[in-house]
Design a protein around this motif. Sequence first.
Motif, PDB file in Angstrom:
ATOM      1  N   SER A   1       0.946  -1.141   0.042  1.00 49.99           N
ATOM      2  CA  SER A   1      -0.052  -0.300   0.022  1.00 49.99           C
ATOM      3  C   SER A   1       0.712   1.431   0.040  1.00 49.99           C
ATOM      4  O   SER A   1       0.462   2.329  -0.403  1.00 49.99           O
ATOM      5  CB  SER A   1      -0.821  -0.069   1.341  1.00 49.99           C
ATOM      6  N   PHE A   2       2.145   1.136   0.389  1.00 48.43           N
ATOM      7  CA  PHE A   2       2.858   2.308   0.363  1.00 48.43           C
ATOM      8  C   PHE A   2       4.283   1.780   0.039  1.00 48.43           C
ATOM      9  O   PHE A   2       4.775   0.668  -0.043  1.00 48.43           O
ATOM     10  CB  PHE A   2       3.141   3.152   1.739  1.00 48.43           C
ATOM     11  N   GLN A   3       4.988   2.691  -0.712  1.00 48.77           N
ATOM     12  CA  GLN A   3       6.281   2.553  -1.259  1.00 48.77           C
ATOM     13  C   GLN A   3       7.493   2.483  -0.358  1.00 48.77           C
ATOM     14  O   GLN A   3       7.437   3.504   0.349  1.00 48.77           O
ATOM     15  CB  GLN A   3       6.753   3.130  -2.589  1.00 48.77           C
ATOM     16  N   ARG A   4       8.509   1.611  -0.434  1.00 46.72           N
ATOM     17  CA  ARG A   4       9.576   1.877   0.653  1.00 46.72           C
ATOM     18  C   ARG A   4      10.476   3.122   0.283  1.00 46.72           C
ATOM     19  O   ARG A   4      10.784   3.581  -1.064  1.00 46.72           O
ATOM     20  CB  ARG A   4      10.393   0.608   0.500  1.00 46.72           C
ATOM     21  N   VAL A   5      10.696   3.905   1.250  1.00 45.53           N
ATOM     22  CA  VAL A   5      11.536   5.069   1.096  1.00 45.53           C
ATOM     23  C   VAL A   5      13.100   4.842   1.264  1.00 45.53           C
ATOM     24  O   VAL A   5      13.518   4.019   2.276  1.00 45.53           O
ATOM     25  CB  VAL A   5      11.265   6.113   2.190  1.00 45.53           C
ATOM     26  N   LYS A   6      14.015   5.446   0.266  1.00 49.14           N
ATOM     27  CA  LYS A   6      15.352   5.233   0.482  1.00 49.14           C
ATOM     28  C   LYS A   6      15.933   5.808   1.655  1.00 49.14           C
ATOM     29  O   LYS A   6      15.333   6.731   2.081  1.00 49.14           O
ATOM     30  CB  LYS A   6      15.927   5.909  -0.900  1.00 49.14           C
ATOM     31  N   SER A   7      16.937   5.048   2.173  1.00 45.57           N
ATOM     32  CA  SER A   7      17.355   5.647   3.412  1.00 45.57           C
ATOM     33  C   SER A   7      18.192   6.901   3.050  1.00 45.57           C
ATOM     34  O   SER A   7      18.551   7.129   1.781  1.00 45.57           O
ATOM     35  CB  SER A   7      18.273   4.796   4.207  1.00 45.57           C
ATOM     36  N   PHE A   8      18.762   7.763   3.707  1.00 46.24           N
ATOM     37  CA  PHE A   8      19.543   9.078   3.509  1.00 46.24           C
ATOM     38  C   PHE A   8      20.741   8.598   2.927  1.00 46.24           C
ATOM     39  O   PHE A   8      21.327   9.225   2.072  1.00 46.24           O
ATOM     40  CB  PHE A   8      19.662   9.847   4.655  1.00 46.24           C
ATOM     41  N   LYS A   9      21.288   7.448   3.310  1.00 45.68           N
ATOM     42  CA  LYS A   9      22.672   7.067   2.957  1.00 45.68           C
ATOM     43  C   LYS A   9      22.610   6.382   1.506  1.00 45.68           C
ATOM     44  O   LYS A   9      23.548   6.377   0.692  1.00 45.68           O
ATOM     45  CB  LYS A   9      23.261   5.860   3.646  1.00 45.68           C
ATOM     46  N   GLU A  10      21.485   5.850   1.034  1.00 50.28           N
ATOM     47  CA  GLU A  10      21.448   5.643  -0.314  1.00 50.28           C
ATOM     48  C   GLU A  10      21.012   6.425  -1.359  1.00 50.28           C
ATOM     49  O   GLU A  10      21.233   6.170  -2.294  1.00 50.28           O
ATOM     50  CB  GLU A  10      19.982   4.386  -0.182  1.00 50.28           C
ATOM     51  N   MET A  11      20.622   7.768  -1.046  1.00 53.82           N
ATOM     52  CA  MET A  11      20.427   8.762  -1.760  1.00 53.82           C
ATOM     53  C   MET A  11      21.637   9.287  -2.489  1.00 53.82           C
ATOM     54  O   MET A  11      22.531   9.527  -1.890  1.00 53.82           O
ATOM     55  CB  MET A  11      19.522   9.849  -1.224  1.00 53.82           C
TER      56      MET A  11
END
Length: 185
Positions: free
Chosen positions: A106-116
Motif C-alpha cells: 500500500s505504500f512504497q519503501r523510502v530510500k534511506s538517506f545514505k542510499e540517496m
Amino acid sequence: MTDKKEMEPLFYIQQPIFKFPENKMQTVYSSRKAELERKKRQLEPGSELHDHPTIEKHKKKLEEEAVMKVADQEKVQEAIEEFEAGREEKKEGPSFAFTTEKRKPSFQRVKSFKEMNTTERLDYLIDFPKQLPPIPCIFETEEKAIRGFLASKDEEWIEIKLFNETTEKISIQLLKEVKMIGLRR
C-alpha cells in the motif's frame, strides 16, 4: 421509704426506630447438572416418588429430551461436515472472492538517506516537514566542509544557514557530498 418510685430519665432523647433490613442471601442455587442429578435420584427404584404416575410421565419426557439432544447433536455434526466439505470444494475450484495475484504494498519503501545521491538528499532536506526542527548537515566541497542547515535551494545554488546565524551560498555543481550529523549534546 419502702415504696421507692423509679425515677424517670432527666433527658429525653428522641431515638428513631430502626428497622433493620432482612438479609436476603442466596440459600438455594440451581444448575442444570444439579437439577438433572436430583431428577435421577427421584426416578431411581426404591425412592418414594419412583412409583408416582406423574413421575412415569416425567421419565418419558426426560427420555424424549435425551433422544432430541442426541438428534440435535447429530444435525449439528452433519452441518459442520457439510460446511467443511463445501470449504474443501471452494479451495479446489477457482476463487473469485480472493485472487491469488501477488498484492502490491500500500505504500512504497523510502530510500534511506545514505542510499540517496546528492540531489536527492538536497530535495529531501528541502521537503523536510516544517513542524520538525531542521536537520544539521555537513556540506562538503573540494575545498571545505560547511556545517549548518539547508535554508533554500535553486536550480544552481543552495543556501546554508550556519550555526552562528550567518548564511552561505554554494554552487550545487561544487557540492561533493551531504552528510546528516544530527543534534549533538
